[in-house]
Scaffold this motif. Structure first.
Motif, PDB file in Angstrom:
ATOM      1  N   VAL A 286       1.341  -0.984  -0.337  1.00 15.55           N
ATOM      2  CA  VAL A 286      -0.174   0.151   0.111  1.00 15.55           C
ATOM      3  C   VAL A 286       0.958   1.072  -0.326  1.00 15.55           C
ATOM      4  O   VAL A 286       1.535   1.569   0.988  1.00 15.55           O
ATOM      5  CB  VAL A 286      -0.984   0.291   1.126  1.00 15.55           C
ATOM      6  N   ASP A 287       0.820   2.346  -1.533  1.00  6.10           N
ATOM      7  CA  ASP A 287       1.970   3.213  -0.969  1.00  6.10           C
ATOM      8  C   ASP A 287       1.114   4.735  -2.167  1.00  6.10           C
ATOM      9  O   ASP A 287       0.153   3.664  -3.162  1.00  6.10           O
ATOM     10  CB  ASP A 287       3.544   2.943  -1.689  1.00  6.10           C
ATOM     11  N   THR A 288       1.467   5.518  -2.419  1.00  9.23           N
ATOM     12  CA  THR A 288       0.983   6.461  -3.686  1.00  9.23           C
ATOM     13  C   THR A 288       1.397   6.492  -5.050  1.00  9.23           C
ATOM     14  O   THR A 288       1.107   7.342  -6.090  1.00  9.23           O
ATOM     15  CB  THR A 288       0.713   7.329  -2.533  1.00  9.23           C
ATOM     16  N   ALA A 289       2.251   5.292  -4.866  1.00  6.47           N
ATOM     17  CA  ALA A 289       3.043   5.858  -6.097  1.00  6.47           C
ATOM     18  C   ALA A 289       2.674   4.561  -7.384  1.00  6.47           C
ATOM     19  O   ALA A 289       2.671   3.021  -6.949  1.00  6.47           O
ATOM     20  CB  ALA A 289       4.938   4.962  -5.869  1.00  6.47           C
ATOM     21  N   LEU A 290       2.239   5.664  -8.167  1.00  5.70           N
ATOM     22  CA  LEU A 290       1.948   4.724  -9.181  1.00  5.70           C
ATOM     23  C   LEU A 290       2.658   3.802 -10.090  1.00  5.70           C
ATOM     24  O   LEU A 290       2.269   3.280 -10.872  1.00  5.70           O
ATOM     25  CB  LEU A 290       0.718   5.779 -10.681  1.00  5.70           C
ATOM     26  N   VAL A 291       3.645   4.635 -10.127  1.00  3.07           N
ATOM     27  CA  VAL A 291       5.123   2.850 -10.501  1.00  3.07           C
ATOM     28  C   VAL A 291       5.691   2.541  -9.895  1.00  3.07           C
ATOM     29  O   VAL A 291       6.125   3.896  -9.145  1.00  3.07           O
ATOM     30  CB  VAL A 291       5.612   3.741 -11.960  1.00  3.07           C
ATOM     31  N   VAL A 292       6.073   2.128  -9.763  1.00  7.19           N
ATOM     32  CA  VAL A 292       7.042   1.299  -8.568  1.00  7.19           C
ATOM     33  C   VAL A 292       8.265   1.344  -8.757  1.00  7.19           C
ATOM     34  O   VAL A 292       9.003   1.511 -10.245  1.00  7.19           O
ATOM     35  CB  VAL A 292       7.541  -0.404  -8.660  1.00  7.19           C
ATOM     36  N   LEU A 293       9.031   2.298  -8.202  1.00  7.69           N
ATOM     37  CA  LEU A 293      10.463   3.229  -8.482  1.00  7.69           C
ATOM     38  C   LEU A 293      11.251   1.622  -8.530  1.00  7.69           C
ATOM     39  O   LEU A 293      11.543   1.099  -7.857  1.00  7.69           O
ATOM     40  CB  LEU A 293      11.029   3.689  -7.371  1.00  7.69           C
ATOM     41  N   ARG A 294      12.438   2.354  -9.463  1.00  7.75           N
ATOM     42  CA  ARG A 294      13.903   1.343  -9.154  1.00  7.75           C
ATOM     43  C   ARG A 294      14.711   2.139  -9.185  1.00  7.75           C
ATOM     44  O   ARG A 294      15.096   2.516 -10.168  1.00  7.75           O
ATOM     45  CB  ARG A 294      13.622   0.828 -11.243  1.00  7.75           C
ATOM     46  N   VAL A 295      15.188   2.197  -8.160  1.00  8.24           N
ATOM     47  CA  VAL A 295      16.622   2.999  -8.202  1.00  8.24           C
ATOM     48  C   VAL A 295      17.870   2.368  -8.136  1.00  8.24           C
ATOM     49  O   VAL A 295      17.902   0.901  -8.026  1.00  8.24           O
ATOM     50  CB  VAL A 295      15.997   3.646  -6.513  1.00  8.24           C
ATOM     51  N   ASP A 296      18.419   3.014  -8.582  1.00  8.36           N
ATOM     52  CA  ASP A 296      19.921   1.888  -8.281  1.00  8.36           C
ATOM     53  C   ASP A 296      20.913   2.462  -7.648  1.00  8.36           C
ATOM     54  O   ASP A 296      20.978   3.661  -6.908  1.00  8.36           O
ATOM     55  CB  ASP A 296      20.869   2.948  -9.616  1.00  8.36           C
ATOM     56  N   ALA A 297      20.853   1.358  -6.992  1.00  8.56           N
ATOM     57  CA  ALA A 297      21.879   1.071  -5.687  1.00  8.56           C
ATOM     58  C   ALA A 297      23.452   1.188  -5.942  1.00  8.56           C
ATOM     59  O   ALA A 297      23.751   2.272  -5.150  1.00  8.56           O
ATOM     60  CB  ALA A 297      22.077   0.091  -5.338  1.00  8.56           C
ATOM     61  N   GLY A 298      23.623   1.678  -6.951  1.00  9.16           N
ATOM     62  CA  GLY A 298      24.889   2.325  -7.010  1.00  9.16           C
ATOM     63  C   GLY A 298      25.259   3.937  -6.489  1.00  9.16           C
ATOM     64  O   GLY A 298      26.379   4.552  -6.417  1.00  9.16           O
ATOM     65  N   THR A 299      24.428   4.353  -7.085  1.00  8.55           N
ATOM     66  CA  THR A 299      24.212   5.996  -7.042  1.00  8.55           C
ATOM     67  C   THR A 299      23.203   6.042  -5.553  1.00  8.55           C
ATOM     68  O   THR A 299      23.545   7.629  -5.691  1.00  8.55           O
ATOM     69  CB  THR A 299      23.160   6.782  -8.687  1.00  8.55           C
ATOM     70  N   TRP A 300      23.183   5.635  -4.964  1.00 12.74           N
ATOM     71  CA  TRP A 300      22.021   6.151  -4.624  1.00 12.74           C
ATOM     72  C   TRP A 300      22.956   6.350  -2.679  1.00 12.74           C
ATOM     73  O   TRP A 300      23.352   5.879  -3.032  1.00 12.74           O
ATOM     74  CB  TRP A 300      21.464   4.476  -3.223  1.00 12.74           C
ATOM     75  N   ARG A 301      21.969   7.574  -2.278  1.00 11.21           N
ATOM     76  CA  ARG A 301      22.437   8.793  -0.982  1.00 11.21           C
ATOM     77  C   ARG A 301      21.847   8.837  -0.280  1.00 11.21           C
ATOM     78  O   ARG A 301      20.561   8.623  -0.324  1.00 11.21           O
ATOM     79  CB  ARG A 301      23.110   9.307  -1.475  1.00 11.21           C
ATOM     80  N   LEU A 302      22.039   8.093   1.503  1.00  9.54           N
ATOM     81  CA  LEU A 302      20.827   8.607   2.079  1.00  9.54           C
ATOM     82  C   LEU A 302      21.233  10.197   3.017  1.00  9.54           C
ATOM     83  O   LEU A 302      22.801   9.863   3.367  1.00  9.54           O
ATOM     84  CB  LEU A 302      20.893   7.366   3.435  1.00  9.54           C
ATOM     85  N   ARG A 303      20.995  10.732   3.323  1.00  6.26           N
ATOM     86  CA  ARG A 303      20.888  12.179   4.246  1.00  6.26           C
ATOM     87  C   ARG A 303      21.169  12.629   4.836  1.00  6.26           C
ATOM     88  O   ARG A 303      19.495  12.151   5.206  1.00  6.26           O
ATOM     89  CB  ARG A 303      20.593  13.558   2.860  1.00  6.26           C
ATOM     90  N   VAL A 304      21.644  12.730   6.251  1.00  3.95           N
ATOM     91  CA  VAL A 304      20.866  12.929   7.954  1.00  3.95           C
ATOM     92  C   VAL A 304      21.314  14.051   8.117  1.00  3.95           C
ATOM     93  O   VAL A 304      22.464  14.582   8.221  1.00  3.95           O
ATOM     94  CB  VAL A 304      21.550  11.692   8.847  1.00  3.95           C
ATOM     95  N   HIS A 305      20.286  14.841   8.153  1.00  9.52           N
ATOM     96  CA  HIS A 305      20.502  16.143   8.380  1.00  9.52           C
ATOM     97  C   HIS A 305      19.189  16.741   8.795  1.00  9.52           C
ATOM     98  O   HIS A 305      18.584  16.545   9.708  1.00  9.52           O
ATOM     99  CB  HIS A 305      20.460  17.194   7.193  1.00  9.52           C
TER     100      HIS A 305
END
Length: 570
Positions: A286-305
């Motif tokens: 259950v989510d609001t994304a009409l298209v399942v996102l395909r995120v490249d793990a090689g370029t993915w980043r997580l920011r903590v701020h």
């Protein structure tokens, strides 16, 4: 019959106009999809308009859609958008037969709606995102103008070739003696007038040629649009290949803290009861994304701020995987789950302890003097979920999950990283495709669902469900197994009771408890007697609180009440 012929002509003309409008819409969507592929597939007009509709839909309507259509709600929305577009296109096609410029303006207006929708999305990448909608509208307008012109040429040629009314015979001449006609002289023959119009055969040929030109233009449009759409889907798929390859090549490290062994007896193995571990393919989405996102793990980043983050950090997936990971069995529950509903599941999750990551960035919970009381998780598509910092850092197994049931997260469950916090409904804790963690306060910021009248804080309520027998089942008199699951994450389940009709509550047999963060199976041996019977279940959690019988809807903080099923015994 002139009346029937006239009606048939008008009907055929309307069909040509409708076809012109539908083909123009098809061409517009195909060109938009082709342009979106190199720009950003999520900027396609159907996706962005659908997302805008979801954003502006009242919570009660969203809840109804989930109840009525389940995980097919997004497909229903897309079909609805396409149906409205088809109807509008047919109307514009009819309008274009007599007012081509006005109809083309209508197509351009649809493009403007798409452009406005894409700019309103939280994940909008700027003005470049409007290119698919603009390009699609221009292509659709041009196609509509050309096809409507060709369609009207057919109508004009057909009208010109239609036979006129027969001439009435002239008055009869008075009878008289017959006389031979005088031969015409050469000058008179030379002066004979040319026919006033082309022969009927030439006029009919002109109509046939006009029809052929219209059909050729329509066919060429259909072929070109189909090719453009296929190329767009191919290019969009190529863009997602990096994400697919990154997931296929990901090897999850062994956990530093493995999940405790599931105790014997936690799985009752009663046919029809939900398995203790929900397979990935069967886990609710259950989510609001009409298209399942395909995120490249090689370029993915997580920011903590954010507020109280004394050491802001940005992490890659490799850096997260290099940290000590924990493995835990945790049951997730959606706040849209009705009493007795299907939107919960239990899985074995592998991830980075969230509290330790926040502490590394200098974050302290409010109970220890921290400045922030809300942790806002943001997805790559702009979705925001807010969790209480105190809950995240109180010692429970809140984590940034990278694995689910022994494999990397599936794309539809948030690959490469999602967040989960045991004991909280998903809309305040289970952000998929996460890319940012921002520390703030509840007074300073309202996340996506809170803006739509859902509660800021949402601990999971004590609930239970009858899995078998199903509602309105028929059973033979005699021993009948009644069984299901109960859950109260962070508190656990200590008792489940069954009532037949208005009789006394009877204790069900409980399966072994794994942890307080997982659901618990139960069963009851019922000596069924003939007739119609209502079976009701209630659970008691680890604090001694009995599941309430007070019915409440899912909005604003989760449904409550007791699940019942009606069974006919023969």
């Amino acid at each position: 019959m002139p009346g029937v012929s006239s009606f048939r002509s008008r009907l055929v003309r309307a069909v040509r106009g409708t076809l012109a409008g539908l083909l123009a819409a098809f061409a517009a969507l195909a060109v938009a999809e082709l342009v979106a592929a190199p720009v950003r597939p999520a900027a396609g007009p159907v996706t962005v308009v659908g997302g805008a509709v979801v954003d502006r839909t009242p919570a009660a309507v969203k809840d109804f859609a989930i109840r009525a259509f389940g995980e097919d709600d997004k497909d229903v929305l897309r079909l609805g958008i396409l149906a409205v577009l088809a109807l509008a296109s047919a109307v514009l096609g009819l309008l274009a037969l007599s007012h081509r410029r006005a109809a083309v303006a209508g197509v351009l207006l649809f493009g403007a709606v798409g452009a406005a929708a894409v700019l309103s999305r939280p994940d909008a990448a700027g003005a470049v995102d409007v290119l698919p909608s603009v390009a699609g509208a221009l292509a659709g307008g041009a196609v509509l103008y050309v096809l409507a012109t060709a369609a009207e040429a057919v109508s004009a040629a057909t009208t010109a070739s239609a036979p006129g009314p027969a001439s009435a015979p002239g008055p009869a001449s008075a009878p008289g003696p017959a006389s031979a006609p005088e031969p015409a002289s050469a000058p008179e023959l030379a002066a004979a007038p040319e026919p006033a119009s082309a022969p009927a055969g030439d006029q009919a040929g002109a109509g046939t040629r006009a029809r052929r030109r219209f059909l050729l233009a329509a066919g060429a449009t259909a072929v070109a649009a189909t090719s453009a759409g296929a190329l767009g889907r191919f290019l969009a798929g190529r863009r997602g290949q990096g994400a697919v390859a990154s997931r296929a090549g990901l090897v999850l490290p062994a956990p530093a803290s493995p999940a405790p062994p599931v105790p014997p007896g936690a799985e009752l193995r009663v046919p029809g009861v939900s398995p203790f571990v929900t397979p990935n393919r069967a886990f609710y989405r259950v989510d609001t994304a009409l298209v399942v996102l395909r995120v490249d793990a090689g370029t993915w980043r997580l920011r903590v701020h954010g507020t109280g983050v004394t050491r802001p950090r940005t992490y890659s997936l490799g850096q997260l995987l290099a940290r000590p990971l924990v493995e835990r069995d945790i049951t997730l529950t959606c706040v849209s789950n009705e009493v007795g509903g299907p939107y919960l599941g239990n899985a074995r999750w592998l991830g980075v302890p969230l509290a330790g990551l926040l502490e590394e960035c200098g974050v302290r919970p409010p109970s220890r003097g921290g400045a922030a009381d809300q942790l806002v998780a943001r997805s790559v598509d702009g979705m925001t979920l807010g969790s209480p910092v105190e809950d995240v850092m109180d010692g429970r197994d809140a984590m940034l999950a990278v694995g689910m049931n022994g494999e990397p997260l599936p794309f539809d469950h948030g690959f490469p990283v999602r967040m989960l916090v045991p004991g909280l409904y998903g809309y305040v804790s289970a952000c998929k495709w996460i890319e940012s963690l921002e520390l703030t306060t509840f007074d300073a910021y309202d996340p996506y669902w809170v803006k739509r009248k859902w509660a800021r804080r949402a601990p999971i309520k004590t609930q239970s469900r009858i899995d078998i027998p199903k509602p309105f089942a028929r059973a033979a008199a005699g021993p009948v197994t009644v069984a299901g699951v109960a859950w109260a994450q962070r508190r656990g389940i200590t008792r489940v009771e069954i009532r037949v009709d208005d009789g006394p509550w009877r204790d069900a047999e409980l399966a072994a408890q794994d942890t307080v963060d997982t659901w618990r199976q139960w069963s009851y041996r019922w000596n069924a007697t003939p007739g119609g019977h209502t079976l009701t279940v209630r659970a008691t959690d680890g604090t001694g609180e009995v599941q309430t019988e007070r019915r409440a809807p899912t909005v604003p903080d989760g449904a409550s009440g007791r699940h019942s099923v009606f069974v006919t015994v023969t």
